[in-house]
Design a protein around this motif. Structure first.
Motif, PDB file in Angstrom:
ATOM      1  N   SER A 301       0.826  -1.206   0.000  1.00  0.00           N
ATOM      2  CA  SER A 301       0.000   0.000   0.000  1.00  0.00           C
ATOM      3  C   SER A 301       0.860   1.255   0.000  1.00  0.00           C
ATOM      4  CB  SER A 301      -0.921   0.006   1.236  1.00  0.00           C
ATOM      5  OG  SER A 301      -0.147  -0.087   2.428  1.00  0.00           O
ATOM      6  N   ASN A 302       0.248   2.356  -0.482  1.00  0.00           N
ATOM      7  CA  ASN A 302       0.831   3.708  -0.401  1.00  0.00           C
ATOM      8  C   ASN A 302       2.220   3.795  -1.026  1.00  0.00           C
ATOM      9  OD1 ASN A 302      -1.422   4.652   1.257  1.00  0.00           O
ATOM     10  ND2 ASN A 302      -0.494   3.432   2.890  1.00  0.00           N
ATOM     11  N   SER A 303       2.486   2.983  -2.033  1.00  0.00           N
ATOM     12  CA  SER A 303       3.839   2.890  -2.587  1.00  0.00           C
ATOM     13  C   SER A 303       3.882   3.271  -4.059  1.00  0.00           C
ATOM     14  CB  SER A 303       4.391   1.471  -2.401  1.00  0.00           C
ATOM     15  OG  SER A 303       4.549   1.178  -1.031  1.00  0.00           O
ATOM     16  N   TYR A 304       5.101   3.582  -4.520  1.00  0.00           N
ATOM     17  CA  TYR A 304       5.345   3.920  -5.921  1.00  0.00           C
ATOM     18  C   TYR A 304       6.306   2.882  -6.484  1.00  0.00           C
ATOM     19  CZ  TYR A 304       6.267   6.740 -10.092  1.00  0.00           C
ATOM     20  OH  TYR A 304       6.371   7.182 -11.389  1.00  0.00           O
ATOM     21  N   LEU A 305       5.853   2.117  -7.482  1.00  0.00           N
ATOM     22  CA  LEU A 305       6.664   1.065  -8.088  1.00  0.00           C
ATOM     23  C   LEU A 305       6.825   1.363  -9.568  1.00  0.00           C
ATOM     24  CD1 LEU A 305       4.935  -2.074  -6.497  1.00  0.00           C
ATOM     25  CD2 LEU A 305       6.775  -0.680  -5.544  1.00  0.00           C
ATOM     26  N   TYR A 306       8.080   1.464 -10.036  1.00  0.00           N
ATOM     27  CA  TYR A 306       8.355   1.760 -11.442  1.00  0.00           C
ATOM     28  C   TYR A 306       9.353   0.743 -11.967  1.00  0.00           C
ATOM     29  CZ  TYR A 306       9.631   4.367 -15.662  1.00  0.00           C
ATOM     30  OH  TYR A 306       9.855   4.743 -16.970  1.00  0.00           O
ATOM     31  N   GLY A 316       3.933  -7.079   1.168  1.00  0.00           N
ATOM     32  CA  GLY A 316       3.867  -6.588   2.543  1.00  0.00           C
ATOM     33  C   GLY A 316       4.630  -5.312   2.810  1.00  0.00           C
ATOM     34  N   ILE A 317       4.683  -4.427   1.844  1.00  0.00           N
ATOM     35  CA  ILE A 317       5.400  -3.169   2.066  1.00  0.00           C
ATOM     36  C   ILE A 317       4.407  -2.007   2.100  1.00  0.00           C
ATOM     37  CG2 ILE A 317       7.472  -4.044   0.921  1.00  0.00           C
ATOM     38  CD1 ILE A 317       6.797  -2.155  -1.427  1.00  0.00           C
ATOM     39  N   ASP A 318       4.841  -0.914   2.692  1.00  0.00           N
ATOM     40  CA  ASP A 318       3.996   0.275   2.803  1.00  0.00           C
ATOM     41  C   ASP A 318       4.861   1.519   2.710  1.00  0.00           C
ATOM     42  OD1 ASP A 318       1.420   1.672   3.547  1.00  0.00           O
ATOM     43  OD2 ASP A 318       2.690   2.319   5.213  1.00  0.00           O
ATOM     44  N   ASN A 319       4.381   2.506   1.942  1.00  0.00           N
ATOM     45  CA  ASN A 319       5.008   3.827   1.913  1.00  0.00           C
ATOM     46  C   ASN A 319       6.432   3.810   1.354  1.00  0.00           C
ATOM     47  OD1 ASN A 319       4.032   6.445   2.456  1.00  0.00           O
ATOM     48  ND2 ASN A 319       5.443   6.663   4.168  1.00  0.00           N
ATOM     49  N   LEU A 320       6.675   2.939   0.368  1.00  0.00           N
ATOM     50  CA  LEU A 320       8.000   2.850  -0.237  1.00  0.00           C
ATOM     51  C   LEU A 320       7.975   3.320  -1.685  1.00  0.00           C
ATOM     52  CD1 LEU A 320       9.563  -0.551   0.958  1.00  0.00           C
ATOM     53  CD2 LEU A 320       9.807   1.732   1.958  1.00  0.00           C
ATOM     54  N   VAL A 321       9.159   3.693  -2.163  1.00  0.00           N
ATOM     55  CA  VAL A 321       9.406   3.959  -3.577  1.00  0.00           C
ATOM     56  C   VAL A 321      10.410   2.936  -4.071  1.00  0.00           C
ATOM     57  CG1 VAL A 321      10.434   5.568  -5.231  1.00  0.00           C
ATOM     58  CG2 VAL A 321       8.940   6.429  -3.425  1.00  0.00           C
ATOM     59  N   LEU A 330      16.449   1.725  -7.089  1.00  0.00           N
ATOM     60  CA  LEU A 330      16.280   2.584  -5.919  1.00  0.00           C
ATOM     61  C   LEU A 330      15.188   2.012  -5.037  1.00  0.00           C
ATOM     62  CD1 LEU A 330      16.584   5.324  -4.320  1.00  0.00           C
ATOM     63  CD2 LEU A 330      14.735   6.184  -5.798  1.00  0.00           C
ATOM     64  N   VAL A 331      15.484   1.878  -3.741  1.00  0.00           N
ATOM     65  CA  VAL A 331      14.480   1.523  -2.740  1.00  0.00           C
ATOM     66  C   VAL A 331      14.558   2.593  -1.657  1.00  0.00           C
ATOM     67  CG1 VAL A 331      13.656  -0.196  -1.103  1.00  0.00           C
ATOM     68  CG2 VAL A 331      14.775  -0.937  -3.226  1.00  0.00           C
ATOM     69  N   ALA A 332      13.463   3.306  -1.449  1.00  0.00           N
ATOM     70  CA  ALA A 332      13.482   4.421  -0.497  1.00  0.00           C
ATOM     71  C   ALA A 332      12.132   4.548   0.194  1.00  0.00           C
ATOM     72  CB  ALA A 332      13.817   5.731  -1.212  1.00  0.00           C
ATOM     73  N   HIS A 333      12.166   4.975   1.442  1.00  0.00           N
ATOM     74  CA  HIS A 333      10.927   5.343   2.119  1.00  0.00           C
ATOM     75  C   HIS A 333      10.438   6.662   1.528  1.00  0.00           C
ATOM     76  CE1 HIS A 333       8.119   6.327   5.359  1.00  0.00           C
ATOM     77  NE2 HIS A 333       8.195   5.054   5.713  1.00  0.00           N
ATOM     78  N   LYS A 334       9.140   6.787   1.352  1.00  0.00           N
ATOM     79  CA  LYS A 334       8.617   8.008   0.723  1.00  0.00           C
ATOM     80  C   LYS A 334       8.971   9.258   1.518  1.00  0.00           C
ATOM     81  CE  LYS A 334       4.307   8.122  -0.551  1.00  0.00           C
ATOM     82  NZ  LYS A 334       3.541   7.090   0.147  1.00  0.00           N
ATOM     83  N   ASP A 335       9.138   9.119   2.825  1.00  0.00           N
ATOM     84  CA  ASP A 335       9.477  10.276   3.653  1.00  0.00           C
ATOM     85  C   ASP A 335      10.962  10.636   3.588  1.00  0.00           C
ATOM     86  OD1 ASP A 335       6.841  10.350   4.429  1.00  0.00           O
ATOM     87  OD2 ASP A 335       7.170   9.269   6.308  1.00  0.00           O
ATOM     88  N   GLN A 336      11.767   9.826   2.874  1.00  0.00           N
ATOM     89  CA  GLN A 336      13.214  10.053   2.826  1.00  0.00           C
ATOM     90  C   GLN A 336      13.738  10.323   1.418  1.00  0.00           C
ATOM     91  OE1 GLN A 336      15.371  10.000   5.593  1.00  0.00           O
ATOM     92  NE2 GLN A 336      13.451  10.021   6.750  1.00  0.00           N
TER      93      GLN A 336
END
Length: 470
Positions: A301-306, A316-321, A330-336
């Motif tokens: 949920s709440n993630s960006y996957l490209y 099972g991930i949340d709020n990741l890019v 690139l793997v990053a938390h959206k807040d970072q």
């Protein structure tokens, strides 16, 4: 009549790994079917304007020209900056060029636009521009203030003063605030986001620049004293432009002038300054995810996957890019995501190339993909557009084997010229003068195997080139 000035600079760090130094974000297609540069030009349709003038870095010239061509957009020229010197000098070049070629004493009004912004509501954008025209005609310097929708800490702000019809006087420009201050700005109703878009007479900008930053104006005048034009590119004097101070239009002119007004714009604007900003404006699925390319999600949920090339499976991930390209992930938390630029800096310090170029590199004749690379060998897949020709060249340190996969290749190999078709090959020894051309009507695909002591792209001696690279 308006002369749009499209600023297509940038260093490609905030949307890494999709953007690179040699392929910055204005050339990316992140929303819709067009790149951000193409969308910027398309947004002008419906306004009364001259053919736009584009400004970009010399290293980006072929990408910019190709995207304008593919979009069917005509232009009045592409000014090439040999080095980056920020927005104040770039706009000065455009203003001087506009005045140089103004017809019948017509005063050019510059509509200065960044090519890496997204605007959802074109009608609202054009309405704001039309409201600003009378102020520009009256000699005012107009900046467009974005009506804020949240307490953003990543934008500069404009403090609006007294109302003047469809505009406001400007009390001050303020830097990026902390969250508490940004909330105060939002609550007050007197602050706008600084969009970096402007409208003013070319002569008025020159007058203000001469008053507040004459050294920039002098350097730009000297840079344009003798220009060279080829293929729609306008080349300026590199040595003179390198002497130009580096400064933004805000610092050099807008914050110092007494003739600045702000016109509000509420058009769904974003400068797409981070992966989280891109997630904010994109269409999301039922789990609040944004997915592009080959992706599968479970309990995500709440993630960006490209995905550009490989399957991304997220569980099972949340709020990741998560962004995958052919040579980086690139793997990053959206807040970072604001710290992505630190990764780019680390790559530079380590002497790596992933910050600068993609594995797949575009050239005016087509593109190549570096499939594999060893200490003394490299394999590339080369695509040559119909009718295109690479430069006549030679290499001091490498030999090359070419195998045609599809299409027809016209090969100059020393004093011989041959035609190769599917499954045929040739060998280019070290030091041999050679050239490659696609004489057909279909793309030419071939595999190139390089071998030698040095395989860098700078081991190319060009003798003749259609694209001015000799």
């Amino acid at each position: 009549m308006i002369l749009p000035v499209i600023m297509a600079g940038g260093n490609g760090c905030r949307l890494w790994p999709l953007s690179r130094e040699l392929y910055p974000k204005q050339f990316l297609t992140v929303s819709g079917e067009q790149s951000m540069l193409q969308q910027t030009v398309a947004r002008l349709t419906g306004l009364a304007h001259q053919l736009p003038l584009v400004i970009c870095n010399e290293e980006h010239r072929f990408i910019a020209a190709e995207q304008l061509h593919l979009g069917g957009f005509k232009h009045s020229g592409i000014i090439l900056e040999p080095v980056g010197r920020n927005t104040a000098p770039a706009i000065a070049l455009a203003a001087l060029q506009a005045l140089k070629f103004a017809k019948n004493d017509e005063e050019p009004i510059l509509l200065v636009l960044s090519s890496d912004h997204l605007i959802k509501n074109t009608a609202a954008f054009q309405s704001a521009v039309n409201k600003a025209i009378p102020f520009a005609e009256d000699g005012q310097l107009v900046t467009f203030g974005i009506v804020p929708t949240s307490p953003e800490i990543g934008y500069g702000y404009i403090n609006a003063g007294a109302m003047k019809g469809d505009a406001f006087t400007v009390n001050k420009f303020v830097e990026k605030p902390n969250l508490e201050t940004a909330q105060d700005y939002l609550d007050s109703g007197h602050y706008y986001w600084n969009s970096g878009m402007f409208l003013f007479k070319a002569s008025r900008y020159i007058e203000e620049l001469k008053l507040h930053h004459p050294d920039i104006l002098t350097a730009c005048e000297m840079s344009l004293a003798e220009t060279k034009s080829d293929m729609g590119f306008i080349r300026i004097n590199k040595a003179e432009f390198e002497l130009c101070p580096n400064d933004s239009i805000d610092y050099a002119v807008m914050e110092k002038s007494d003739d600045v007004v702000v016109v509000p714009m509420d058009a769904g604007w974003s400068d797409v300054g981070s992966w989280s900003a891109l997630w904010d404006i994109a269409v999301k699925d039922e789990n609040n995810n944004v997915t592009k390319g080959d992706t599968l999600t479970v309990n995500t949920s709440n993630s960006y996957l490209y995905s550009e090339n490989k399957l991304i499976a997220a569980v099972g991930i949340d709020n990741l890019v998560i962004v995958e390209t052919k040579d980086a992930i690139l793997v990053a938390h959206k807040d970072q995501v604001q710290h992505v630029r630190n990764i780019v800096s680390d790559l530079k310090r380590a002497g790596r190339t992933e910050h600068k170029i993609h594995r797949e590199v575009y050239r005016p004749w087509g593109k190549y993909d570096s499939v594999d690379c060893g200490p003394r060998d490299q394999v590339k897949r080369i695509t040559v557009k119909p009718g295109a020709k690479l430069s006549i060249q030679m290499h001091h340190h490498r030999a090359e084997h070419w195998v045609v996969v599809s299409g027809t290749a016209k090969v100059t190999n020393g004093d011989k010229t041959i035609l190769l078709t599917e499954n045929e090959s040739t060998y280019i020894p070290i030091g041999q003068v050679h050239a490659l051309e696609n004489p057909g009507v279909f793309p030419l695909e071939l595999i190139e195997v390089q071998s030698g002591s040095y395989l860098g792209e700078d081991d190319i001696i060009r003798f003749e080139d259609l694209y001015g690279r000799c």
